[in-house]
Design a protein around this motif. Structure first.
Motif, PDB file in Angstrom:
ATOM      1  N   PHE A  87       9.886   0.862  -1.759  1.00  0.00           N
ATOM      2  CA  PHE A  87       9.738   0.525  -3.170  1.00  0.00           C
ATOM      3  C   PHE A  87      10.981   0.995  -3.920  1.00  0.00           C
ATOM      4  CE2 PHE A  87       5.541   0.991  -1.371  1.00  0.00           C
ATOM      5  CZ  PHE A  87       4.844  -0.079  -1.898  1.00  0.00           C
ATOM      6  N   PRO A  88      11.343   0.305  -4.992  1.00  0.00           N
ATOM      7  CA  PRO A  88      12.545   0.746  -5.722  1.00  0.00           C
ATOM      8  C   PRO A  88      12.334   2.117  -6.376  1.00  0.00           C
ATOM      9  CG  PRO A  88      11.427  -1.061  -6.884  1.00  0.00           C
ATOM     10  CD  PRO A  88      10.739  -0.902  -5.572  1.00  0.00           C
ATOM     11  N   GLN A  97      10.033  14.284  -6.822  1.00  0.00           N
ATOM     12  CA  GLN A  97       8.773  14.362  -6.070  1.00  0.00           C
ATOM     13  C   GLN A  97       8.606  15.727  -5.416  1.00  0.00           C
ATOM     14  OE1 GLN A  97       8.589  11.121  -3.279  1.00  0.00           O
ATOM     15  NE2 GLN A  97       7.915   9.694  -4.867  1.00  0.00           N
TER      16      GLN A  97
ATOM     17  N   GLN B  90      -1.106  -1.405  -2.308  1.00  0.00           N
ATOM     18  CA  GLN B  90       0.315  -1.378  -1.931  1.00  0.00           C
ATOM     19  C   GLN B  90       0.794   0.054  -1.735  1.00  0.00           C
ATOM     20  OE1 GLN B  90       2.302  -3.771  -4.897  1.00  0.00           O
ATOM     21  NE2 GLN B  90       1.073  -5.558  -4.318  1.00  0.00           N
ATOM     22  N   ALA B  91       0.374   0.943  -2.628  1.00  0.00           N
ATOM     23  CA  ALA B  91       0.803   2.344  -2.513  1.00  0.00           C
ATOM     24  C   ALA B  91       0.158   2.996  -1.297  1.00  0.00           C
ATOM     25  CB  ALA B  91       0.457   3.106  -3.783  1.00  0.00           C
ATOM     26  N   ARG B  94       1.614   1.557   1.838  1.00  0.00           N
ATOM     27  CA  ARG B  94       3.081   1.554   1.813  1.00  0.00           C
ATOM     28  C   ARG B  94       3.609   0.165   2.132  1.00  0.00           C
ATOM     29  NH1 ARG B  94       1.601   5.753   4.226  1.00  0.00           N
ATOM     30  NH2 ARG B  94       1.999   5.082   6.349  1.00  0.00           N
ATOM     31  N   ASN B  95       2.987  -0.818   1.533  1.00  0.00           N
ATOM     32  CA  ASN B  95       3.318  -2.200   1.874  1.00  0.00           C
ATOM     33  C   ASN B  95       3.331  -3.044   0.606  1.00  0.00           C
ATOM     34  OD1 ASN B  95       3.375  -4.821   2.836  1.00  0.00           O
ATOM     35  ND2 ASN B  95       2.139  -4.291   4.632  1.00  0.00           N
ATOM     36  N   PRO B  96       4.513  -3.489   0.181  1.00  0.00           N
ATOM     37  CA  PRO B  96       4.595  -4.256  -1.072  1.00  0.00           C
ATOM     38  C   PRO B  96       3.900  -5.613  -0.972  1.00  0.00           C
ATOM     39  CG  PRO B  96       6.774  -3.602  -0.281  1.00  0.00           C
ATOM     40  CD  PRO B  96       5.817  -3.305   0.815  1.00  0.00           C
ATOM     41  N   ALA B 152       0.934   1.583  10.690  1.00  0.00           N
ATOM     42  CA  ALA B 152       0.707   0.164  10.404  1.00  0.00           C
ATOM     43  C   ALA B 152       2.032  -0.540  10.167  1.00  0.00           C
ATOM     44  CB  ALA B 152      -0.173   0.037   9.176  1.00  0.00           C
ATOM     45  N   ASN B 154       4.056  -3.965   8.695  1.00  0.00           N
ATOM     46  CA  ASN B 154       3.860  -4.992   7.677  1.00  0.00           C
ATOM     47  C   ASN B 154       3.193  -6.231   8.249  1.00  0.00           C
ATOM     48  OD1 ASN B 154       4.748  -4.313   5.149  1.00  0.00           O
ATOM     49  ND2 ASN B 154       6.886  -4.396   5.761  1.00  0.00           N
ATOM     50  N   ASN B 224       2.422   8.102  -5.934  1.00  0.00           N
ATOM     51  CA  ASN B 224       3.893   8.058  -5.877  1.00  0.00           C
ATOM     52  C   ASN B 224       4.403   8.656  -4.568  1.00  0.00           C
ATOM     53  OD1 ASN B 224       4.142   6.907  -8.359  1.00  0.00           O
ATOM     54  ND2 ASN B 224       4.647   8.786  -9.442  1.00  0.00           N
ATOM     55  N   LEU B 225       3.778   9.749  -4.151  1.00  0.00           N
ATOM     56  CA  LEU B 225       4.220  10.410  -2.921  1.00  0.00           C
ATOM     57  C   LEU B 225       3.707   9.701  -1.685  1.00  0.00           C
ATOM     58  CD1 LEU B 225       4.770  12.664  -5.076  1.00  0.00           C
ATOM     59  CD2 LEU B 225       4.465  14.249  -3.202  1.00  0.00           C
ATOM     60  N   MET B 227       3.386   6.636  -1.312  1.00  0.00           N
ATOM     61  CA  MET B 227       4.208   5.449  -1.084  1.00  0.00           C
ATOM     62  C   MET B 227       5.345   5.738  -0.110  1.00  0.00           C
ATOM     63  SD  MET B 227       4.549   3.221  -4.551  1.00  0.00           S
ATOM     64  CE  MET B 227       5.930   4.118  -5.144  1.00  0.00           C
ATOM     65  N   ILE B 228       5.740   7.006   0.002  1.00  0.00           N
ATOM     66  CA  ILE B 228       6.843   7.384   0.899  1.00  0.00           C
ATOM     67  C   ILE B 228       6.310   7.664   2.305  1.00  0.00           C
ATOM     68  CG2 ILE B 228       8.803   8.964   1.200  1.00  0.00           C
ATOM     69  CD1 ILE B 228       8.927   7.396  -1.392  1.00  0.00           C
ATOM     70  N   GLU B 231       2.822  11.924   5.878  1.00  0.00           N
ATOM     71  CA  GLU B 231       3.279  13.244   6.301  1.00  0.00           C
ATOM     72  C   GLU B 231       4.098  13.952   5.220  1.00  0.00           C
ATOM     73  OE1 GLU B 231       5.639  14.022  10.075  1.00  0.00           O
ATOM     74  OE2 GLU B 231       3.649  13.466  10.754  1.00  0.00           O
ATOM     75  N   ARG B 277       7.173  -3.410 -11.286  1.00  0.00           N
ATOM     76  CA  ARG B 277       8.130  -2.504 -10.637  1.00  0.00           C
ATOM     77  C   ARG B 277       9.564  -2.965 -10.849  1.00  0.00           C
ATOM     78  NH1 ARG B 277       5.243  -3.011  -5.967  1.00  0.00           N
ATOM     79  NH2 ARG B 277       3.448  -1.657  -6.044  1.00  0.00           N
ATOM     80  N   SER B 282       9.141   2.208  -9.989  1.00  0.00           N
ATOM     81  CA  SER B 282       7.977   2.327  -9.099  1.00  0.00           C
ATOM     82  C   SER B 282       7.018   3.453  -9.468  1.00  0.00           C
ATOM     83  CB  SER B 282       8.460   2.558  -7.669  1.00  0.00           C
ATOM     84  OG  SER B 282       9.213   1.467  -7.244  1.00  0.00           O
TER      85      SER B 282
END
Lengths: 267, 337
Positions: A87-88, A97, B90-91, B94-96, B152, B154, B224-225, B227-228, B231, B277, B282
């Motif tokens: 994501f951007p 973060q 999506q978050a 982790r897949n837009p 997973a 995409n 937010n976290l 999404m990364i 872990e 976004r 994001s």
């Protein structure tokens, strides 16, 4: 500072057993071992993602098991092998973060958070691209930004799980040099898992050799990075001598002679 | 370059978006076979709020208060729900490319809602609740089908969604074919979505959706976290399992509630969060509420086209969203892969 006491971890069979070591502030410990030796499992235990089946991990005298997740997050900085951001997200947002554990539910970043993020980015020389998107950064830049995120909570212990695996030699050296400098200047303890034996010998103050879930040796590079240890550990023919400049152990691969038709026929 | 999200920027964005929504809603009410002036709309709305009788003709009163206003409210609430559900999936994944429609969650919800109507027609709360259960079971199935040993991917996740979707669509068609005695809408209405059904459930549905959206909004920082990655999120202090359960359930709740009244409307949850976004970054503290507003505006716009473009007939709303959404999906797929 960090005390690992006789930990064992079972997953179907024993993945780790009898691991004990201590680490002081300012020290960099390199964890070396072949694939499947249990290095990543050990890292996951150290950052509290897995609980050991037996034994305990103490950080400044406190058992990791008893620490709330947010407090643990403040004390520990973690850098994984690779960070994939789909994501951007700007580098600054990414580093902020690292302040998650300091904030509240929806809490917006305070001046303190911004100050710490900026400081972490300056230390890792990433502040210049604070506004760039993380997925547009190069591998080396992204690892430094990830390190900045780990530093943003002012951790006591840094855990880096193969942080240089995808970097070229210049970025590898840069990242390890930075880690060593931070450990020294900020009074952090750092643990680095790596496959780069020569870089470990150069930059680590101590080395832990892990073989099939057990500790083969732990000590200074000079003490443990011997030819006997490393050949047994990696089941490969290695030559260990001294780096003529730094005097640290130097590991050279001794490849078996190439099989050609001629030498196969004994000529 | 984009600025970091601050409280002030969030507030300004939301105020602007609510003003736009209000204007679009008034225009949507005004447009139709019987055109109504904006002044009449304002009079009727004011009268509704104060409990007095508005000084407009009874025909206009009926058209606005009983036909167009409920429909506009439905489009708003469903658009907001699907967009926020898309943002959440999506978050979490982790897949837009995740969205309640593509993952099959909407069709699972439709199956639940239809089953509730067939087997417990007298119980109005049964439909959203059964739709919620259908949505939850579907996302759990797709999640597990999409997993590999390395997490997973995409493509695998989307494929799992496609397979589940086609299976559930067949189940929907089967159930609607055999249950001829019930007061059910057509297969088309369920599978492509429409807003012409009855709106008696609206207050109940709106309640579910608002609660679900608020819960997801309060998890925005953790999302937010996440999404990364799980872990790093856990290492940074997120109670990953707890947040995942809360958000999966809330997203399924709002998808289920929306589908129970509107059928399956595709691609809204995909396009809207992406657009937000692109403009605003994001940070989910912005993306979640802004998607709710933009989704509401988008669906209101699409519905106005659907009911006017071939008047006096109506297009199914899903036709419009798919015509816009499918090319966006292809664009995103190329970018993400």
């Amino acid at each position: 500072m960090l005390e690992v006491k006789d930990i064992r971890f079972d997953y179907q069979a024993a993945v780790l057993k009898g691991i004990s070591f201590t680490l002081q502030r300012g020290e960099v410990l390199a964890v070396l071992g072949p694939n499947g030796a249990g290095k990543s499992t050990l890292m996951k235990i150290l950052i509290g993602l897995l609980a050991p089946s037996r034994g305990e991990v103490l950080l400044d005298g406190k058992n990791l098991k008893t620490l709330p997740r947010k407090l643990l997050a403040r004390w520990l900085g973690y850098v994984a092998q690779e960070t994939i951001v789909r994501f951007p997200l700007t580098a600054m947002e990414f580093v902020l973060q690292g302040r998650f554990a300091q904030g509240r539910l929806l809490g917006f970043e305070t001046d303190d958070d911004l100050h710490e993020a900026k400081r972490a980015m300056e230390m890792t020389e990433t502040y210049a691209f604070a506004c760039r998107l993380v997925h547009e950064l190069s591998g080396g830049e992204r690892q430094r930004v990830t390190l900045a995120r780990a530093l943003a909570s002012r951790p006591r212990l840094l855990v880096l799980d193969e942080p240089i695996a995808n970097l070229d030699i210049s970025h590898q050296v840069k990242l390890l040099e930075l880690t060593r400098r931070l450990a020294h200047e900020e009074g952090l303890a750092a643990i680095v898992v790596t496959h780069e034996l020569n870089l470990a010998a150069e930059f680590a103050s101590r080395v832990l050799l892990l073989q099939a879930g057990e500790m083969l040796a732990c000590g200074t590079p000079d003490e443990v990075m011997t030819e006997a240890h490393l050949c047994a550990l990696f089941e490969a023919k290695l030559l260990v001598d001294q780096n003529p400049v730094s005097h640290a152990p130097r590991v050279t691969v001794v490849a078996p002679p190439q099989m050609t038709l001629e030498n196969r026929n004994g000529k | 370059m984009r600025e970091r999200l601050t409280q002030k920027r969030l507030l300004i964005t939301l105020v602007v978006l609510s003003a736009v929504l209000l204007v679009v809603a008034c225009v949507a009410i005004a447009i139709g076979s019987e055109s109504v002036s904006v002044l009449a709309i304002v009079k009727i709305l004011a009268a509704k709020l104060t409990g007095q009788v508005a000084a407009v003709s009874p025909e206009q009163q009926i058209i606005i208060a009983e036909v167009r206003l409920p429909r506009v409210l439905l489009a708003i609430i469903v658009g907001a729900a699907l967009s926020v559900a898309g943002t959440a999936y999506q978050a979490l994944l982790r897949n837009p490319l995740a969205d309640p429609y593509i993952l099959g969650v909407s069709t699972g919800a439709a199956l639940g809602a239809i089953a509730a109507t067939v087997f417990a027609e007298r119980l109005p709360i049964g439909r959203p609740v059964a739709a919620f259960i259908g949505a939850t079971l579907t996302i759990a199935t797709v999640y597990f089908l999409g997993q590999t040993q390395r997490g997973a991917s995409n493509e695998r996740l989307i494929l799992a969604g496609v397979i589940t979707n086609s299976f559930l669509s067949s189940a929907v068609i089967f159930l609607l074919t055999v249950a001829t005695g019930s007061h059910l809408r057509s297969v088309f209405s369920w599978l492509i979505g429409d807003f012409s059904g009855d709106v008696k459930l609206l207050p109940l549905i709106a309640g579910f959706i608002v609660v679900g959206m608020v819960i997801i909004f309060f998890q925005a920082r953790s999302l937010n976290l996440l999404m990364i990655g799980e872990e790093p999120a856990r290492a940074l202090g997120v109670e990953v399992r707890r947040v995942q359960i809360i958000v999966y359930l809330s997203a399924s709740l709002i998808t289920g509630a929306a589908v129970a009244v509107s059928g399956v409307i595709g691609f809204v949850g995909l396009i809207i969060p992406h657009a937000v976004r692109l403009v605003g970054g994001s940070d989910n503290r912005l993306v979640v509420p802004a998607s709710a507003f933009v989704g509401a505006i988008f669906l209101l716009f699409a519905d106005t086209i659907a009911r006017t473009v071939i008047a006096p007939s109506e297009l199914h709303i899903g036709v419009i969203t798919a015509l816009i959404g499918a090319p966006v999906f292809v664009y995103l797929l190329r970018r993400v892969s």
